[in-house]
Design an enzyme around this catalytic site. Structure first.
Site, mmCIF file in Angstrom:
data_model
loop_
_atom_site.group_PDB
_atom_site.id
_atom_site.type_symbol
_atom_site.label_atom_id
_atom_site.label_comp_id
_atom_site.label_asym_id
_atom_site.label_seq_id
_atom_site.Cartn_x
_atom_site.Cartn_y
_atom_site.Cartn_z
ATOM 1 N N TYR A 30 -5.980 -66.979 -0.456
ATOM 2 C CA TYR A 30 -5.936 -66.784 0.996
ATOM 3 C C TYR A 30 -6.644 -65.469 1.345
ATOM 4 C CZ TYR A 30 -4.205 -65.980 5.670
ATOM 5 O OH TYR A 30 -4.131 -65.715 7.015
ATOM 6 N N ARG A 36 18.045 -55.048 9.132
ATOM 7 C CA ARG A 36 16.837 -54.837 8.307
ATOM 8 C C ARG A 36 17.198 -54.878 6.827
ATOM 9 N NH1 ARG A 36 15.051 -50.057 6.666
ATOM 10 N NH2 ARG A 36 15.808 -48.896 8.462
ATOM 11 N N LYS A 41 4.506 -72.372 6.294
ATOM 12 C CA LYS A 41 3.833 -73.615 5.930
ATOM 13 C C LYS A 41 4.850 -74.710 5.595
ATOM 14 C CE LYS A 41 0.258 -71.057 6.668
ATOM 15 N NZ LYS A 41 0.365 -69.775 6.132
ATOM 16 N N ASP A 82 1.727 -67.461 -5.924
ATOM 17 C CA ASP A 82 1.837 -67.900 -4.530
ATOM 18 C C ASP A 82 1.966 -69.427 -4.556
ATOM 19 O OD1 ASP A 82 1.368 -68.771 -1.921
ATOM 20 O OD2 ASP A 82 0.069 -67.068 -1.463
HETATM 21 N N1 LCS Z 1 -0.458 -67.285 1.088
HETATM 22 C C1 LCS Z 1 -1.123 -68.421 1.377
HETATM 23 C C2 LCS Z 1 -1.508 -69.361 0.272
HETATM 24 C C3 LCS Z 1 -1.447 -68.720 2.698
HETATM 25 O O1 LCS Z 1 -2.091 -69.881 2.931
HETATM 26 C C4 LCS Z 1 -1.105 -67.801 3.720
HETATM 27 C C5 LCS Z 1 -1.447 -68.075 5.131
HETATM 28 C C6 LCS Z 1 -0.417 -66.625 3.385
HETATM 29 C C7 LCS Z 1 -0.099 -66.402 2.053
HETATM 30 C C8 LCS Z 1 0.017 -65.631 4.416
HETATM 31 O O2 LCS Z 1 1.089 -66.130 5.148
HETATM 32 P P1 LCS Z 1 1.427 -65.820 6.693
HETATM 33 O O3 LCS Z 1 1.492 -64.345 6.827
HETATM 34 O O4 LCS Z 1 0.322 -66.392 7.512
HETATM 35 O O5 LCS Z 1 2.734 -66.479 6.898
HETATM 36 N N2 LCS Z 1 -2.418 -69.057 5.285
HETATM 37 C C9 LCS Z 1 -3.009 -69.399 6.400
HETATM 38 C C10 LCS Z 1 -4.024 -70.365 6.462
HETATM 39 O O6 LCS Z 1 -4.514 -70.963 5.500
HETATM 40 N N3 LCS Z 1 -4.380 -70.504 7.707
HETATM 41 O O7 LCS Z 1 -3.703 -69.660 8.551
HETATM 42 C C11 LCS Z 1 -2.769 -68.886 7.759
#
Ligand code: LCS
Length: 393
Positions: free
Chosen positions: A111, A58, A208, A183
């Site tokens: 998001y 961790r 992503k 971000d």
């Molecule tokens: N920031 C952005 C710009 C994102 O698009 C997402 C997830 C996150 C943070 C959060 O990340 P995660 O915890 O899912 O790894 N975006 C998503 C979307 O547009 N569709 O499903 C998840």
């Protein structure tokens, strides 16, 4: 291998590599929760930070650390921290920097959960927030208060594809003693390097483009300096939101081809965007590479390419969107983005459903908005598929 001075593609492949005792060509998976100390003094020295040895996964692990080093080099940062998800990285930033009676300014169309978590939870701890259109720098200036500690922007925004000028935002933030977190999920460091433009923290959902194969959920933060890095790492350790070594191994494997994937999906995205823009059933298209994008000039200045994300509004709103999504056959009807597969989704009912309709509309997330993540398939197949689905409207 020392790769800090090497080119981006070399860093993608080799940054973070280390020698193990067997001469392993790729980073091995250290699938262990804990590490043996040589003796009591070694244990004490590791805990005191005198010896940089590993203690407990961790807190740190060689496989995870290799990914953290690679991401730090790709973003030109001081050091990186890997997380179990993008959302845990978002929460680490909020927790590390905010507190009772402190204020954060965020991009309104970001998001959904990154915003919803402030509205639903952080307010209970006395955090104050303003979600505004950060694409206008004067809006940020007007929202700054004496207790503002964090400016948190997404550029381009998910899903409205609006841009914020990172350089101007960072100058403004720093003038007021505010930290800037960007971000960078939609761009990846292949297209945009926020730390070079003045940001203090870069955030990724590595789920992503960084991982790129739709088979891992993960997150990362990269800090510009040691002070911010230490705060963020401590928060990750106390939240217990570390990445798992196996996850880190997959991301290390995925990110090696980031440039190749981005190059291909970006070429496809430009053709798809042009196709959509010329289609009679499409009201408008938002893609930073099109001259019709209101911030096309800013995109050219702060991004080195235009990416693979497209938003568009259909004539016929929600029903038309539903028909399109029910009829695409090649593009997958799925949330998430940034993989080699083309994905299509409807933000109002999916990724941004956690935001109230009033706030969604104020942020430009209309009921008829469709978001597409363009993959690396043959472009003509993607276009033919969209064409036959649009014909059904
Ligand atoms: N920031 C952005 C710009 C994102 O698009 C997402 C997830 C996150 C943070 C959060 O990340 P995660 O915890 O899912 O790894 N975006 C998503 C979307 O547009 N569709 O499903 C998840």
């Amino acid at each position: 291998m020392e790769t800090r001075s090497k080119g981006f593609n070399t860093k993608l492949v080799h940054a973070g590599d280390f020698e193990d005792s067997y001469g392993s060509a790729v980073t091995p998976i250290y699938q262990t929760s804990t590490f043996k100390f040589r003796d009591a003094k070694h244990g004490a020295d590791c805990f005191a930070g005198i010896d940089p040895g590993y203690i407990y996964t961790r807190i740190g692990n060689p496989t995870i650390n290799a990914l953290e080093e690679k991401l730090a080099e790709l973003e030109n940062g001081y050091r990186g921290i890997a997380f179990s998800s993008g959302m845990s990285a978002v929460n680490a930033v909020y927790m590390a920097i905010l507190g009772k009676d402190l204020h954060i300014i965020t991009t309104d169309a970001m998001y959904g959960p990154s915003r919803a978590v402030l509205e639903k939870y952080y307010v209970n701890f006395g955090v104050q927030f303003d979600c505004i259109d950060t694409s206008e720098i004067k809006n940020i200036e007007q929202a700054i208060k004496p207790n503002t500690r964090l400016l948190y922007i997404e550029t381009p925004t998910n899903p409205t594809m609006a841009l914020t000028d990172i350089r101007r935002a960072s100058e403004l933030a720093h003038k007021h003693g505010i930290l800037l977190c960007v971000d960078n999920t939609f761009c990846s460091p292949y297209l945009q390097k926020p730390l070079d433009l003045g940001a203090d923290i870069v955030l990724h959902s590595v789920t992503k483009f960084i991982n790129g194969h739709a088979d891992v959920v993960g997150g990362a933060l990269i800090a510009k300096d040691e002070e911010v890095y230490k705060k963020l790492r401590q928060t990750m350790v106390y939240m217990g939101s570390n990445m798992d070594p196996h996850q880190a191994y997959l991301v290390i494997r995925g990110v090696k081809t980031l440039a190749l994937r981005m190059e291909r999906s970006e070429k496809n995205a430009m053709k798809v965007a042009k196709f959509l823009e010329s289609h009679p059933k499409v009201e408008w298209v938002k893609y930073p590479g099109l001259p019709s994008h209101p911030q096309h000039e800013l995109a050219k200045a702060q991004m080195s390419g235009f990416g693979a994300m497209i938003s568009f509004e259909l004539k016929g709103g929600y029903t038309a969107g539903e028909t399109l999504m029910n009829n695409v056959k090649l593009s997958l009807l799925a949330v998430s983005l940034g993989g080699v597969e083309s994905l299509i989704q409807h933000p109002a009912s999916m990724t941004h459903a956690a935001i109230s309709k009033k706030d969604r509309e104020a942020a430009g997330i209309t009921d008829g908005l469709v978001r597409m993540s363009v993959g690396i398939e043959d472009c003509q197949d993607i276009i033919d598929d969209l064409k036959q689905a649009l014909d059904k409207i």
